[in-house]
Design a protein around this motif. Structure first.
Motif, PDB file in Angstrom:
ATOM      1  N   LEU A  92      40.329  32.743  33.426  1.00 46.51           N
ATOM      2  CA  LEU A  92      41.412  32.455  32.671  1.00 46.51           C
ATOM      3  C   LEU A  92      42.568  32.941  32.350  1.00 46.51           C
ATOM      4  N   GLY A  93      42.627  34.305  32.106  1.00 44.29           N
ATOM      5  CA  GLY A  93      43.894  34.994  32.110  1.00 44.29           C
ATOM      6  C   GLY A  93      44.791  35.034  33.225  1.00 44.29           C
ATOM      7  N   LYS A  94      44.063  35.280  34.444  1.00 46.77           N
ATOM      8  CA  LYS A  94      44.728  34.954  35.801  1.00 46.77           C
ATOM      9  C   LYS A  94      45.336  33.524  35.734  1.00 46.77           C
ATOM     10  N   SER A  95      44.685  32.536  35.476  1.00 46.27           N
ATOM     11  CA  SER A  95      45.396  31.059  35.626  1.00 46.27           C
ATOM     12  C   SER A  95      46.549  31.026  34.581  1.00 46.27           C
ATOM     13  N   ILE A  96      46.322  31.794  33.469  1.00 46.40           N
ATOM     14  CA  ILE A  96      47.505  31.609  32.444  1.00 46.40           C
ATOM     15  C   ILE A  96      48.710  32.401  33.061  1.00 46.40           C
ATOM     16  N   MET A  97      48.522  33.449  33.975  1.00 46.98           N
ATOM     17  CA  MET A  97      49.546  34.436  34.485  1.00 46.98           C
ATOM     18  C   MET A  97      49.881  33.778  35.817  1.00 46.98           C
ATOM     19  N   LYS A  98      49.382  32.664  36.176  1.00 45.57           N
ATOM     20  CA  LYS A  98      49.720  31.747  37.473  1.00 45.57           C
ATOM     21  C   LYS A  98      49.206  32.879  38.678  1.00 45.57           C
ATOM     22  N   ILE A  99      48.302  33.686  38.782  1.00 49.69           N
ATOM     23  CA  ILE A  99      47.720  34.558  39.927  1.00 49.69           C
ATOM     24  C   ILE A  99      46.309  34.131  40.236  1.00 49.69           C
ATOM     25  N   LYS A 100      45.961  34.318  41.382  1.00 47.21           N
ATOM     26  CA  LYS A 100      44.497  34.285  41.770  1.00 47.21           C
ATOM     27  C   LYS A 100      44.124  35.363  42.873  1.00 47.21           C
ATOM     28  N   VAL A 101      42.876  35.351  42.974  1.00 47.73           N
ATOM     29  CA  VAL A 101      42.303  36.066  43.970  1.00 47.73           C
ATOM     30  C   VAL A 101      41.888  35.460  45.335  1.00 47.73           C
ATOM     31  N   VAL A 102      42.289  35.969  46.483  1.00 46.59           N
ATOM     32  CA  VAL A 102      41.876  35.669  47.814  1.00 46.59           C
ATOM     33  C   VAL A 102      41.422  36.755  48.423  1.00 46.59           C
ATOM     34  N   LYS A 103      40.547  36.342  49.456  1.00 48.01           N
ATOM     35  CA  LYS A 103      40.127  37.092  50.567  1.00 48.01           C
ATOM     36  C   LYS A 103      41.545  37.617  51.529  1.00 48.01           C
ATOM     37  N   GLU A 104      41.122  38.613  52.476  1.00 52.55           N
ATOM     38  CA  GLU A 104      42.079  39.079  53.237  1.00 52.55           C
ATOM     39  C   GLU A 104      42.781  37.946  54.097  1.00 52.55           C
ATOM     40  N   ASN A 105      41.959  36.727  54.366  1.00 48.29           N
ATOM     41  CA  ASN A 105      42.530  35.675  55.081  1.00 48.29           C
ATOM     42  C   ASN A 105      43.002  34.403  54.298  1.00 48.29           C
ATOM     43  N   GLY A 106      43.119  34.754  53.189  1.00 48.99           N
ATOM     44  CA  GLY A 106      43.558  33.583  52.220  1.00 48.99           C
ATOM     45  C   GLY A 106      42.469  32.840  51.802  1.00 48.99           C
ATOM     46  N   GLU A 107      41.588  32.842  52.058  1.00 49.34           N
ATOM     47  CA  GLU A 107      40.409  31.872  51.425  1.00 49.34           C
ATOM     48  C   GLU A 107      39.762  32.168  50.439  1.00 49.34           C
ATOM     49  N   GLN A 108      39.131  31.384  49.674  1.00 39.35           N
ATOM     50  CA  GLN A 108      38.364  31.699  48.298  1.00 39.35           C
ATOM     51  C   GLN A 108      37.099  32.454  48.402  1.00 39.35           C
ATOM     52  N   LEU A 109      36.940  33.385  47.734  1.00 39.55           N
ATOM     53  CA  LEU A 109      35.767  34.076  47.438  1.00 39.55           C
ATOM     54  C   LEU A 109      34.222  33.402  47.352  1.00 39.55           C
ATOM     55  N   THR A 110      33.365  33.948  47.954  1.00 39.15           N
ATOM     56  CA  THR A 110      32.197  33.596  47.805  1.00 39.15           C
ATOM     57  C   THR A 110      31.483  33.922  46.233  1.00 39.15           C
ATOM     58  N   THR A 111      30.307  33.242  46.078  1.00 42.95           N
ATOM     59  CA  THR A 111      29.891  33.983  44.641  1.00 42.95           C
ATOM     60  C   THR A 111      29.720  35.361  44.683  1.00 42.95           C
ATOM     61  N   GLY A 112      28.992  35.698  45.771  1.00 44.99           N
ATOM     62  CA  GLY A 112      28.580  37.342  46.142  1.00 44.99           C
ATOM     63  C   GLY A 112      29.580  38.192  46.375  1.00 44.99           C
ATOM     64  N   GLU A 113      30.740  37.870  46.889  1.00 47.45           N
ATOM     65  CA  GLU A 113      31.847  38.611  46.842  1.00 47.45           C
ATOM     66  C   GLU A 113      32.569  38.655  45.686  1.00 47.45           C
ATOM     67  N   ALA A 114      32.529  37.682  44.943  1.00 44.49           N
ATOM     68  CA  ALA A 114      33.010  37.744  43.448  1.00 44.49           C
ATOM     69  C   ALA A 114      32.358  38.606  42.564  1.00 44.49           C
ATOM     70  N   PHE A 115      30.992  38.752  43.024  1.00 48.38           N
ATOM     71  CA  PHE A 115      30.109  39.503  42.146  1.00 48.38           C
ATOM     72  C   PHE A 115      30.302  40.975  42.381  1.00 48.38           C
ATOM     73  N   ILE A 116      30.584  41.473  43.505  1.00 47.35           N
ATOM     74  CA  ILE A 116      30.732  42.672  44.077  1.00 47.35           C
ATOM     75  C   ILE A 116      32.043  43.389  43.431  1.00 47.35           C
ATOM     76  N   ARG A 117      32.941  42.254  43.488  1.00 48.88           N
ATOM     77  CA  ARG A 117      34.250  42.695  43.118  1.00 48.88           C
ATOM     78  C   ARG A 117      34.150  42.856  41.537  1.00 48.88           C
ATOM     79  N   ALA A 118      33.601  42.025  40.801  1.00 47.67           N
ATOM     80  CA  ALA A 118      33.354  42.191  39.392  1.00 47.67           C
ATOM     81  C   ALA A 118      32.777  43.459  38.863  1.00 47.67           C
ATOM     82  N   LEU A 119      31.640  43.819  39.635  1.00 46.07           N
ATOM     83  CA  LEU A 119      30.787  44.824  39.273  1.00 46.07           C
ATOM     84  C   LEU A 119      31.670  46.223  39.436  1.00 46.07           C
ATOM     85  N   VAL A 120      32.283  46.210  40.462  1.00 53.75           N
ATOM     86  CA  VAL A 120      32.954  47.329  40.857  1.00 53.75           C
ATOM     87  C   VAL A 120      34.290  47.532  39.802  1.00 53.75           C
TER      88      VAL A 120
END
Length: 156
Positions: A92-120
């Motif tokens: 929600l913070g990123k949405s408010i700031m009008k930013i988003k997270v993308v893969k290197e190719n610009g696509e949306q992350l899978t749930t697994g990729e997002a969990f790895i990112r969040a855990l790290v």
């Protein structure tokens, strides 16, 4: 990544701060009933307790506190991962700031990729908050969690 504009540290920091406020409010609303439970059980009631009552209340309190600690550790990871993997592509913070997270190719992350990112992100932030500022020192503006998941934070 040439057709995306990277989000700067300031926007990322404000989004992180906003998410902290949102999670803080959520935890407060979740934890308020526990005060009522402890009052109902008589904690701090000032009356003398038998050994059995005191032991039962200590166990109940310990289990409750353990549960609260587990929720406090897991909730930020789940919050970050599920919202980052959603079509929103960020918290929600990123949405408010009008930013988003993308893969290197610009696509949306899978749930697994997002969990790895969040855990790290959570683990590195718990050990040293300065690890959340790695993006200031590389041209791709990636933090450790971005490097681990091969993601970028871009303008939405």
């Amino acid at each position: 990544m040439n057709n995306f504009r990277l989000a700067g540290f300031g926007k990322r920091f404000l989004a992180y701060f906003i998410d902290g406020i949102i999670l803080g409010i959520a935890f407060t609303l979740i934890l308020l009933p526990f005060g009522g439970i402890f009052a109902f059980l008589g904690l701090g009631g000032g009356r003398d307790l038998s050994d059995g009552e005191a032991a039962a209340m200590a166990v109940t309190g310990g289990i409750s506190i353990f549960g609260i600690i587990i929720v406090a550790m897991v909730a930020p990871i789940v919050y970050d991962a599920l919202l980052t993997a959603s079509p929103r592509q960020g918290t929600l913070g990123k949405s408010i700031m009008k930013i988003k997270v993308v893969k290197e190719n610009g696509e949306q992350l899978t749930t697994g990729e997002a969990f790895i990112r969040a855990l790290v992100k959570y683990v590195s932030g718990q050990f040293c908050v300065f690890l959340l500022m790695v993006c200031l020192f590389n041209k791709e503006e990636q933090n450790l969690h971005d490097m681990a998941a091969k993601t970028f934070v871009v303008e939405a």
